[in-house]
Design a protein around this motif. Structure first.
Motif, mmCIF file in Angstrom:
data_model
loop_
_atom_site.group_PDB
_atom_site.id
_atom_site.type_symbol
_atom_site.label_atom_id
_atom_site.label_comp_id
_atom_site.label_asym_id
_atom_site.label_seq_id
_atom_site.Cartn_x
_atom_site.Cartn_y
_atom_site.Cartn_z
ATOM 1 N N ILE A 29 -14.804 -8.789 -0.392
ATOM 2 C CA ILE A 29 -14.447 -9.762 0.648
ATOM 3 C C ILE A 29 -13.049 -10.294 0.382
ATOM 4 O O ILE A 29 -12.739 -10.714 -0.734
ATOM 5 C CB ILE A 29 -15.462 -10.929 0.673
ATOM 6 C CG1 ILE A 29 -16.881 -10.416 0.932
ATOM 7 C CG2 ILE A 29 -15.071 -11.959 1.738
ATOM 8 C CD1 ILE A 29 -17.959 -11.486 0.791
ATOM 9 N N ASP A 30 -12.202 -10.263 1.402
ATOM 10 C CA ASP A 30 -10.835 -10.808 1.350
ATOM 11 C C ASP A 30 -9.988 -10.129 0.268
ATOM 12 O O ASP A 30 -9.408 -10.777 -0.613
ATOM 13 C CB ASP A 30 -10.856 -12.330 1.144
ATOM 14 C CG ASP A 30 -11.311 -13.081 2.382
ATOM 15 O OD1 ASP A 30 -11.259 -12.491 3.479
ATOM 16 O OD2 ASP A 30 -11.718 -14.254 2.270
ATOM 17 N N ALA A 31 -9.888 -8.821 0.378
ATOM 18 C CA ALA A 31 -9.068 -8.048 -0.563
ATOM 19 C C ALA A 31 -7.589 -8.221 -0.260
ATOM 20 O O ALA A 31 -7.185 -8.372 0.889
ATOM 21 C CB ALA A 31 -9.441 -6.568 -0.471
ATOM 22 N N ARG A 32 -6.788 -8.171 -1.305
ATOM 23 C CA ARG A 32 -5.346 -8.114 -1.108
ATOM 24 C C ARG A 32 -4.923 -6.646 -1.058
ATOM 25 O O ARG A 32 -5.715 -5.743 -1.298
ATOM 26 C CB ARG A 32 -4.625 -8.870 -2.215
ATOM 27 C CG ARG A 32 -4.858 -8.324 -3.610
ATOM 28 C CD ARG A 32 -4.190 -9.203 -4.646
ATOM 29 N NE ARG A 32 -4.259 -8.638 -5.966
ATOM 30 C CZ ARG A 32 -4.704 -9.274 -7.041
ATOM 31 N NH1 ARG A 32 -5.150 -10.514 -6.933
ATOM 32 N NH2 ARG A 32 -4.721 -8.691 -8.227
ATOM 33 N N ARG A 33 -3.627 -6.417 -0.812
ATOM 34 C CA ARG A 33 -3.176 -5.074 -0.450
ATOM 35 C C ARG A 33 -2.945 -4.146 -1.649
ATOM 36 O O ARG A 33 -3.017 -2.936 -1.507
ATOM 37 C CB ARG A 33 -1.883 -5.207 0.352
ATOM 38 C CG ARG A 33 -1.571 -4.026 1.251
ATOM 39 C CD ARG A 33 -0.779 -4.509 2.426
ATOM 40 N NE ARG A 33 -0.142 -3.441 3.149
ATOM 41 C CZ ARG A 33 1.167 -3.251 3.198
ATOM 42 N NH1 ARG A 33 1.965 -4.058 2.523
ATOM 43 N NH2 ARG A 33 1.673 -2.273 3.900
ATOM 44 N N ASP A 34 -2.654 -4.688 -2.799
ATOM 45 C CA ASP A 34 -2.606 -3.855 -3.998
ATOM 46 C C ASP A 34 -4.032 -3.813 -4.565
ATOM 47 O O ASP A 34 -4.536 -4.790 -5.100
ATOM 48 C CB ASP A 34 -1.601 -4.390 -5.018
ATOM 49 C CG ASP A 34 -1.799 -5.857 -5.341
ATOM 50 O OD1 ASP A 34 -2.061 -6.642 -4.407
ATOM 51 O OD2 ASP A 34 -1.706 -6.236 -6.525
ATOM 52 N N VAL A 258 -0.282 -1.706 7.888
ATOM 53 C CA VAL A 258 -0.060 -0.286 7.640
ATOM 54 C C VAL A 258 -0.748 0.116 6.343
ATOM 55 O O VAL A 258 -0.659 -0.585 5.335
ATOM 56 C CB VAL A 258 1.449 0.014 7.538
ATOM 57 C CG1 VAL A 258 1.698 1.453 7.101
ATOM 58 C CG2 VAL A 258 2.134 -0.278 8.857
ATOM 59 N N VAL A 259 -1.470 1.236 6.373
ATOM 60 C CA VAL A 259 -2.114 1.758 5.176
ATOM 61 C C VAL A 259 -1.091 2.587 4.401
ATOM 62 O O VAL A 259 -0.538 3.557 4.916
ATOM 63 C CB VAL A 259 -3.346 2.613 5.542
ATOM 64 C CG1 VAL A 259 -3.941 3.271 4.290
ATOM 65 C CG2 VAL A 259 -4.392 1.755 6.246
ATOM 66 N N LEU A 260 -0.848 2.223 3.159
ATOM 67 C CA LEU A 260 0.196 2.850 2.357
ATOM 68 C C LEU A 260 -0.277 4.097 1.625
ATOM 69 O O LEU A 260 0.478 5.040 1.436
ATOM 70 C CB LEU A 260 0.740 1.838 1.337
ATOM 71 C CG LEU A 260 1.375 0.576 1.917
ATOM 72 C CD1 LEU A 260 1.684 -0.420 0.804
ATOM 73 C CD2 LEU A 260 2.630 0.916 2.696
ATOM 74 N N GLY A 261 -1.536 4.105 1.188
ATOM 75 C CA GLY A 261 -2.041 5.239 0.420
ATOM 76 C C GLY A 261 -1.362 5.330 -0.933
ATOM 77 O O GLY A 261 -0.867 4.338 -1.482
ATOM 78 N N GLN A 262 -1.312 6.523 -1.488
ATOM 79 C CA GLN A 262 -0.679 6.727 -2.790
ATOM 80 C C GLN A 262 0.823 6.477 -2.688
ATOM 81 O O GLN A 262 1.487 6.989 -1.790
ATOM 82 C CB GLN A 262 -0.927 8.150 -3.278
ATOM 83 C CG GLN A 262 -2.358 8.405 -3.741
ATOM 84 C CD GLN A 262 -2.688 7.639 -5.009
ATOM 85 O OE1 GLN A 262 -3.515 6.725 -4.990
ATOM 86 N NE2 GLN A 262 -2.059 8.013 -6.108
ATOM 87 N N ARG A 263 1.358 5.702 -3.630
ATOM 88 C CA ARG A 263 2.778 5.378 -3.627
ATOM 89 C C ARG A 263 3.447 5.959 -4.869
ATOM 90 O O ARG A 263 2.836 6.058 -5.931
ATOM 91 C CB ARG A 263 2.985 3.860 -3.609
ATOM 92 C CG ARG A 263 2.472 3.186 -2.348
ATOM 93 C CD ARG A 263 2.700 1.684 -2.400
ATOM 94 N NE ARG A 263 1.940 1.054 -3.461
ATOM 95 C CZ ARG A 263 2.452 0.348 -4.462
ATOM 96 N NH1 ARG A 263 3.774 0.191 -4.544
ATOM 97 N NH2 ARG A 263 1.683 -0.205 -5.382
ATOM 98 N N SER A 264 4.702 6.313 -4.712
ATOM 99 C CA SER A 264 5.475 6.808 -5.846
ATOM 100 C C SER A 264 5.883 5.632 -6.733
ATOM 101 O O SER A 264 6.113 4.524 -6.237
ATOM 102 C CB SER A 264 6.732 7.543 -5.372
ATOM 103 O OG SER A 264 6.386 8.649 -4.564
ATOM 104 N N PRO A 265 5.991 5.848 -8.038
ATOM 105 C CA PRO A 265 6.446 4.773 -8.924
ATOM 106 C C PRO A 265 7.860 4.319 -8.552
ATOM 107 O O PRO A 265 8.671 5.098 -8.041
ATOM 108 C CB PRO A 265 6.428 5.420 -10.315
ATOM 109 C CG PRO A 265 5.520 6.599 -10.185
ATOM 110 C CD PRO A 265 5.663 7.082 -8.776
#
Length: 470
Positions: A29-34, A258-265
């Motif tokens: 419930i109420d997740a943040r984006r990271d 926007v859904v970011l998915g896997q991100r590069s370092p």
């Protein structure tokens, strides 16, 4: 049953991980984006996240509901209450008053509690392996420890007109209809703690109980006396300045982030590359050092957003990704520090981190101008600007100062002079440095008052010269 609180000290925001050990399934419930912390919790307990939901359309941070669902395959549930203007703009299961989510022995019942926002839900949690009645309330921005969610944010940050009064009336009704009908023993797990701008007097306790709030909260006496008008007046009095970036959060959360998915370092950049991009005004440089260090010399045109307890909040004050397409380049001690900052910035929708450097040597240099309190009276300033909150300003300010909080100043430049020097101050200097750097980047000539209000007050030999009137 497992109930874990995931808390962000910067934004004073809480999300919740509720799991059923018998079925090895969980709801967030109420997740943040990271979202890595939720995934780590699921792995630690051998659980699968099967549902994600949220209490309302948030204003202070960007929701991670869709991000977590995309990463886990979980079902998304959002409020269907509040009328057509408050419907989410993405596909999800709609929850209405008394609807339930069930995982194993756990039942999570949605209750509609308008007031903070029209669509707001709270979640009553029943651990069926232990009891046949709710024992826990995930209350979102409805009831906090010692306070209530403010009903004026739609006016302050989302373009509403006098919606605060109807919101306050709705909150009064929601308390009577839902909260006060719960047993005293029900544990209350709120969406925010002390320091959040979503209320005016939030306690630092991570949880409370229905009985404790009923007995001791400021609002309880008005409910007991059935005095709606007194409740409204006290609720609306003294609410802090709403951060201007809240309007962007509301819009993005309603549409669906926007859904970011896997991100590069985050990658380390060369000084030559950064210097060239600065020359062509292609990036926004962020000096993450403390103000005292930045004042010794920083990068020309940079923002000073110190890496510390309020990095995310300050970044949202100083950088608006809707109007500034130039990605950020961070000054950081190394890849780990840069990655940590970039991950946290996602929580307020600042996704444009192009990389980092570990030094400013070789970059165009700038020394921010400051003025001593003793020189202030003789300085020819077009404006003396107090960037503290309204309440701080009312409690005492430098004579002749105009108030416009650091959380709003970048969005209200029409209230600033078109030419001349602006002298800025806050309480001790941190917020002032953030606001001053943002205004300089926007084209204003800003001089910071050294030591801010505290230093000026100490410099006054005669206490009666201090203006303590609003």
């Amino acid at each position: 049953m497992l109930l874990e609180r995931i808390y962000d000290e910067d934004l004073a925001q809480a999300g919740y991980f509720i799991g059923c050990q018998a079925k090895s399934e969980a709801v967030v419930i109420d997740a943040r984006r990271d979202i890595s912390e939720y995934q780590a919790l699921a792995a630690k307990h051998g659980m699968r996240i099967v549902a994600v939901t949220e209490t309302h359309i948030h204003a202070d941070y960007l929701s991670g509901t869709r991000e977590l669902a995309a990463a886990t395959g979980a079902e998304v549930y959002v409020s269907g209450e509040g009328g057509t203007e408050w419907q989410y703009g993405f596909e999800a299961q709609r929850l209405y008053d008394t609807d339930t989510i069930t995982i194993g022995n756990i039942t999570i019942q949605a209750r509609h509690t308008p007031g903070h926002t029209p669509e707001h839900l709270v979640f009553l949690v029943t651990d069926g392996a232990f009891a046949n009645e709710p024992g826990y309330l995930v209350s979102g921005d409805f009831v906090f420890a010692g306070d209530l969610g403010r009903p004026d944010l739609l006016d302050e940050a989302a373009g509403g007109v006098d919606t605060r009064f109807e919101g306050a009336r709705q909150l009064f009704t929601s308390l009577r209809k839902v909260f006060l009908n719960l047993p005293d023993h029900v544990q209350v797990h709120p969406g925010h703690g002390s320091g959040s701008a979503c209320g005016k007097a939030l306690g630092a306790l991570p949880s409370t109980t229905v009985g404790y709030e009923r007995a001791h909260a400021w609002w309880s006496r008005h409910l007991a006396a059935d005095d709606e008008q007194a409740f409204i007046e006290e609720l609306l009095d003294g609410q802090p300045d709403a951060h201007a970036y809240f309007a962007r959060m509301k819009k993005q959360n309603k549409q669906g982030p926007v859904v970011l998915g896997q991100r590069s370092p985050v990658a380390e950049l060369t000084i030559d590359e950064v210097a060239e991009r600065l020359q062509h005004d292609e990036i926004t440089f962020v000096d993450t050092r403390l103000p005292a260090q930045a004042h010794q010399g920083t990068v020309a045109g940079s923002l000073n957003i110190p890496d510390g307890p309020k990095t995310v909040t300050h970044a949202a004050w100083a950088y608006d990704p809707e109007t500034d397409a130039r990605p950020l380049v961070l000054l950081a001690d190394g890849q780990g520090a840069a990655q940590s900052i970039a991950d946290r910035l996602l929580r307020v929708g600042i996704d444009q981190t192009a990389g980092y450097v570990t030094t400013i040597e070789g970059l165009p240099r700038f020394v921010p101008p400051v003025i001593e309190p003793s020189d202030l009276a003789d300085f020819d300033a077009a404006l003396l600007l107090d960037v503290r909150h309204r309440g701080e300003y009312a409690a005492g300010h430098i004579p002749g100062a105009q108030q416009l909080s650091a959380a709003r100043v970048l969005w209200h430049q029409d209230q600033l002079p078109g030419s001349g020097s602006i002298v800025t101050y806050c309480q001790s200097g941190m917020r002032n440095t953030v606001a001053a750097s943002a205004l300089r980047r926007a084209g204003h000539h800003v001089v910071e008052l050294k030591g801010s209000y505290n230093a000026w007050r100490e410099s006054q030999s005669e206490p009666q010269t201090q203006n303590t009137l609003a």
